[in-house]
Scaffold this motif. Structure first.
Motif, PDB file in Angstrom:
ATOM      1  N   ASN A   1      52.231  23.695  13.850  1.00 12.07           N
ATOM      2  CA  ASN A   1      52.385  23.031  12.547  1.00 12.07           C
ATOM      3  C   ASN A   1      53.512  23.636  11.708  1.00 12.07           C
ATOM      4  O   ASN A   1      53.711  23.245  10.564  1.00 12.07           O
ATOM      5  N   GLY A   2      54.246  24.613  12.279  1.00  8.06           N
ATOM      6  CA  GLY A   2      55.374  25.192  11.563  1.00  8.06           C
ATOM      7  C   GLY A   2      55.002  26.393  10.721  1.00  8.06           C
ATOM      8  O   GLY A   2      55.873  27.081  10.192  1.00  8.06           O
ATOM      9  N   PHE A   3      53.702  26.631  10.546  1.00  6.62           N
ATOM     10  CA  PHE A   3      53.241  27.815   9.823  1.00  6.62           C
ATOM     11  C   PHE A   3      53.101  28.974  10.808  1.00  6.62           C
ATOM     12  O   PHE A   3      52.935  28.762  12.013  1.00  6.62           O
TER      13      PHE A   3
ATOM     14  N   ARG B   1      62.414  26.900   8.060  1.00  6.32           N
ATOM     15  CA  ARG B   1      60.954  26.962   7.816  1.00  6.32           C
ATOM     16  C   ARG B   1      60.473  25.658   7.167  1.00  6.32           C
ATOM     17  O   ARG B   1      59.562  25.680   6.323  1.00  6.32           O
TER      18      ARG B   1
ATOM     19  N   ARG C   1      58.444  22.556   6.746  1.00  3.48           N
ATOM     20  CA  ARG C   1      57.165  22.118   7.288  1.00  3.48           C
ATOM     21  C   ARG C   1      56.385  21.338   6.243  1.00  3.48           C
ATOM     22  O   ARG C   1      56.452  21.626   5.058  1.00  3.48           O
TER      23      ARG C   1
ATOM     24  N   PHE D   1      54.506  31.815  15.433  1.00  3.69           N
ATOM     25  CA  PHE D   1      54.479  30.465  14.880  1.00  3.69           C
ATOM     26  C   PHE D   1      53.458  29.586  15.593  1.00  3.69           C
ATOM     27  O   PHE D   1      53.252  29.706  16.803  1.00  3.69           O
TER      28      PHE D   1
ATOM     29  N   PRO E   1      61.567  27.515  15.099  1.00  2.00           N
ATOM     30  CA  PRO E   1      60.537  28.562  15.163  1.00  2.00           C
ATOM     31  C   PRO E   1      60.319  29.081  16.578  1.00  2.00           C
ATOM     32  O   PRO E   1      60.108  30.285  16.764  1.00  2.00           O
TER      33      PRO E   1
END
Lengths: 346, 346
Positions: free
Chosen positions: B215-217, A306, A308, B212, A285
């Motif tokens: 937390n990867g979101f 992606r 997570r 981003f 990311p």
């Protein structure tokens, strides 16, 4: 694969989007072929196709076409498979069928080589190639299934028009050009060629792939639900699918939420995905790296990113899975199975 | 709205994709305006815009621009809102902010009129407009929430490029034309204008909207997660989101899986959705009718379809929610709030 047994091979539906890729892969992979029969509908019979520099004339696919054929790759629609595969099996051919005709037949193995290649040995003349959207998902989830178990999958797809054939590709391009030119478009193929209502695919998202069933799901969604359980050999996996066609030419993308049966460590999950057979982990990311349909197009691998941990269920993961639907999702998976059969008989 | 109090109104960011729609809606809805100030950056100052047949000159947005303004609609980016809203509030304006600047501020109501219009009364000068992808989802889910309660939402989005502004629309059209002409494309806006890496959006699906987090979101995904809880006024709702940009110009589509807290009857669910404020149920699989971005574009409503009970969790539903991201997802939601404020002060 030199100095091994050579096979009499037939490709049925060789003029289609998948058939063309099958032929290309047989050539590129130098498949051990003694004789190659290219079969299609009567309308294509007589045309010639190049294979390893030679012209091969396409013949009309008939039951007797399969005399002497040892391996037959079918991708000419379910009706053709149902009509011709019994004859081909009778003649002794092993049929690798890319249609949905035999996928859920309990006598027929449904094979993704990275997941359940051992099932090939159980065939009685027919081996089914799963649906494109199923193949890439089970391939990506298999390493996690083996290590942690899987209880639940909720998937939403972003599927390319090439999954609906060459005419759908042409339709997307034609509609896109018309709209850019400010003209009205008259859809005539998608979402389902054989159904009466058509919708614009250019600059749109159509939540219908294949026909609807009484339960409100489409055939495509039920394929993902049922085929996943059969391929994984685990009826306890609860799959929910929403399948959507988007204006992409090659490469299906999937947003997948998966609940595992055990707690997991994210580093281990990443390692399992990075080392999974045929998988490429593209998950950075910070550098905006994740799988993209345009980058997966033309490749044989399935791409995962992606990745997570869910924020509410610590045993759940979210991920983005992309693969070329005509290759790993169809032609390459079939040719992989053929290569395995060839190697076994070497 | 005739014979009522008239308001001094300002629109900030009037040259943007959302600002233009705000202005159009104020005109079409015949909003009770005594004076209209059109504000934008210095580069747009001096240009004129038509409103009800009159030319209005755009002025550069400055703190002192808000002297005498009673209602100010902001859609010029978070930085502009942070810089100018305190001054506007100081001058006594009620600011309806379409940016993310104040959305999660506990002092600021986050309002979708069909869901929580009562929160407007708690404002201290600022009312935040939620993120486009959140608005249409909470609007569609609200009738189900009120009747059954909601424990879990898993959403994957199919978002239009107009959400990234006029330049992103131009980029999609330019790239599409280049690719149809067989040329290479050089992406320069999407996925995030301010980040270094760009990806092709034409004939692709980009699983990144906004930046981003650790937390990867993405920010966009966290907006859907956090704003949903704030708007519903229920921190117990567990939301998971995957936000994806697709080559659509207007209209966000969403594949939503939702777990309700009680058993439900499908007929009642359909009735609730059909009668929900601002909702249109388009759900007739037999006739291939379901919401489509191309059909939602230009409409004020949110469209719901593909409503079906989950096959494994009888308290869960799957559905497809579509709305015009510039209208209900932005300009219309803001103008609705302004209309409510105007009516209250009539």
């Amino acid at each position: 694969m030199s100095s091994q047994k050579l096979f009499s091979v037939a490709v049925v539906g060789v003029t289609g989007a998948v058939g063309q890729q099958m032929l290309r892969l047989l050539e590129e992979r130098d498949f051990p072929i003694s004789q190659l029969k290219l079969l299609a509908s009567a309308s294509s019979a007589g045309k010639t196709v190049k294979f390893k520099g030679k012209d091969i004339t396409i013949e009309e696919a008939k039951p007797e076409s399969f005399k002497g054929v040892e391996i037959a790759l079918f991708s000419a629609g379910g009706d053709v498979s149902k009509k011709l595969i019994p004859a081909a099996v009778e003649y002794g051919a092993v049929c690798i069928d890319n249609t949905s005709a035999y996928r859920m037949d309990p006598e027929v193995p449904l094979v993704v080589p990275e997941v359940n290649i051992d099932k090939v040995h159980e065939h009685k003349g027919i081996i089914a190639n799963p649906n494109c959207s199923t193949i890439q998902m089970v391939q990506a989830l298999k390493p996690l299934y083996d290590r942690f178990g899987i209880s639940r999958i909720i998937v939403s797809t972003y599927q390319a028009v090439s999954g609906a054939g060459a005419k759908a590709i042409a339709e997307l391009k034609r509609q896109s050009a018309e709209i850019l030119a400010g003209n009205e478009v008259v859809p005539d193929i998608l979402p389902v060629g054989s159904l009466p209502v058509k919708h614009q695919i250019a600059f749109n998202a159509i939540p219908q792939i294949d026909k609807f069933l009484d339960n409100g799901f489409t055939n495509e969604e039920m394929k993902m639900i049922n085929e996943t359980k059969k391929i994984m050999g685990d009826d306890s996996i609860q799959v929910t699918a929403t399948c959507v066609r988007i204006p992409v030419v090659y490469g299906h993308s999937e947003s997948v939420y998966v609940e595992l049966k055990e707690k997991f460590d994210m580093d281990e999950v990443r390692k399992l995905l990075a080392e999974g057979p045929g998988l490429v982990l593209v998950d950075d990311p910070a550098n905006q790296r994740y799988p993209l349909a345009t980058e997966a197009a033309g490749k044989l691998e399935t791409f995962v990113g992606r990745v997570r941990r869910d924020l509410y269920n610590e045993q759940a993961l979210n991920m983005w899975i992309v693969s070329d639907n005509l290759l790993k999702g169809a032609a390459w998976n079939a040719v992989q199975i053929a290569e395995y059969i060839a190697l076994e008989q070497k």
